[in-house]
Design a protein around this motif. Structure first.
Motif, PDB file in Angstrom:
ATOM      1  N   ALA A 161       0.814  -1.224   0.000  1.00  0.00           N
ATOM      2  CA  ALA A 161       0.000   0.000   0.000  1.00  0.00           C
ATOM      3  C   ALA A 161       0.843   1.267   0.000  1.00  0.00           C
ATOM      4  O   ALA A 161       0.677   2.150   0.832  1.00  0.00           O
ATOM      5  CB  ALA A 161      -0.973  -0.004   1.179  1.00  0.00           C
ATOM      6  N   SER A 163       1.910   4.738  -1.907  1.00  0.00           N
ATOM      7  CA  SER A 163       1.359   5.686  -2.876  1.00  0.00           C
ATOM      8  C   SER A 163       2.234   6.927  -2.977  1.00  0.00           C
ATOM      9  O   SER A 163       1.853   8.012  -2.524  1.00  0.00           O
ATOM     10  CB  SER A 163      -0.075   6.070  -2.493  1.00  0.00           C
ATOM     11  N   LEU A 186      -3.260  -2.147  -3.636  1.00  0.00           N
ATOM     12  CA  LEU A 186      -3.335  -0.987  -2.744  1.00  0.00           C
ATOM     13  C   LEU A 186      -2.201   0.012  -2.995  1.00  0.00           C
ATOM     14  O   LEU A 186      -2.205   1.105  -2.432  1.00  0.00           O
ATOM     15  CB  LEU A 186      -3.311  -1.443  -1.281  1.00  0.00           C
ATOM     16  N   SER A 187      -1.232  -0.372  -3.806  1.00  0.00           N
ATOM     17  CA  SER A 187      -0.140   0.549  -4.147  1.00  0.00           C
ATOM     18  C   SER A 187      -0.501   1.299  -5.422  1.00  0.00           C
ATOM     19  O   SER A 187      -0.814   0.686  -6.437  1.00  0.00           O
ATOM     20  CB  SER A 187       1.174  -0.217  -4.340  1.00  0.00           C
TER      21      SER A 187
END
Length: 259
Positions: A161, A163, A186-187
């Protein structure tokens, strides 16, 4: 004369790492122009100390040359300690890293700010030629990545995850895998006013595919003055110049330098 809150390299401390060790939380480390090599100027860790590391004269005059090779592995920065989120790195050229993954900057559970940095010829044996993010969301502003290389994530490898955000950045001439490898759903990197062009594994593809043409993002030759000669300033007609970019701001780490 050392002033409170400022540590100078090499005037006060001989290397970047020595300056980080000597600094207090919240200090600025100001690095004089020059090319920095060898112990203390590579394999750098912040150790949870939130400092601002800034060059005095910008990336064209301040180079961190890690001299990494397949026989002699070296990274530039490992930014993985709690407390490293407030770190700012501003105004360096980082070249010739070679390691397993995230060779220029390896981030874990932190979200620092990287500004006005030029990354050239950084390579990873496994993933993330320049950057690796694990549960990390650093911000890159006015940075350029040229000639990064890795089998997975030629420029960046994201997991858990992550970003990271890229604003006014240029990514060109990467080799190996796709430019950015998002290893989980989720990334998701966020791009605004960026140019991704001429990368072997494709440009705006996979987890970047829906960002081309949005927010000023383009795919065009940035028209460096002399990339082969190591001059990554922009030509006047560059689509990344303030006058020509769709967002009215300059992309990348270098100013206009030639016709």
């Amino acid at each position: 004369q050392q002033h409170a809150g400022v540590v100078r390299v090499p005037a006060d401390q001989p290397t970047i790492q020595a300056a980080i060790v000597a600094a207090d939380v919240g200090d600025s480390i100001i690095v004089a122009e020059g090319t920095y090599r060898g112990g203390g100027n590579r394999d750098i860790v912040f150790g949870g100390k939130s400092v601002t590391l800034v060059s005095e004269s910008g990336p064209s005059a301040t180079v961190i040359d890690c001299q990494g090779t397949e026989a002699d592995w070296h990274f530039a920065f490992d930014i993985t300690s709690p407390g490293d989120s407030a770190v700012v790195i501003d105004g360096f050229t980082i070249i010739n890293t070679y390691h397993t993954q995230g060779t220029a900057m390896n981030f874990r559970s932190v979200s620092p700010t990287i500004k006005n940095c030029l990354f050239v010829d950084n390579a990873a044996y496994i993933s993330g030629g320049a950057i690796r993010c694990k549960a990390a969301s650093p911000s890159f502003i006015n940075c350029a990545f040229v000639g990064s290389s890795a089998p997975a994530g030629a420029v960046a490898y994201l997991l858990a995850a992550s970003s990271p955000s890229f604003e006014k950045c240029i990514i060109v001439s990467a080799t190996g895998g796709g430019v950015i490898d998002c290893s989980d759903d989720l990334s998701q990197p966020v791009f605004v006013c960026c140019d991704i062009y001429g990368n072997e594994g494709g440009d705006w593809i996979e987890c970047l595919a829906d960002q081309l043409g949005v927010g000023g993002n383009i795919s065009a030759d940035p028209l460096f003055c002399d990339a082969a000669g190591g001059d990554f300033r922009l030509q006047t007609g560059s689509p990344c110049s303030e006058a020509n970019s769709g967002c009215g701001e300059r992309m990348g780490a270098m100013e206009i330098g030639c016709q």
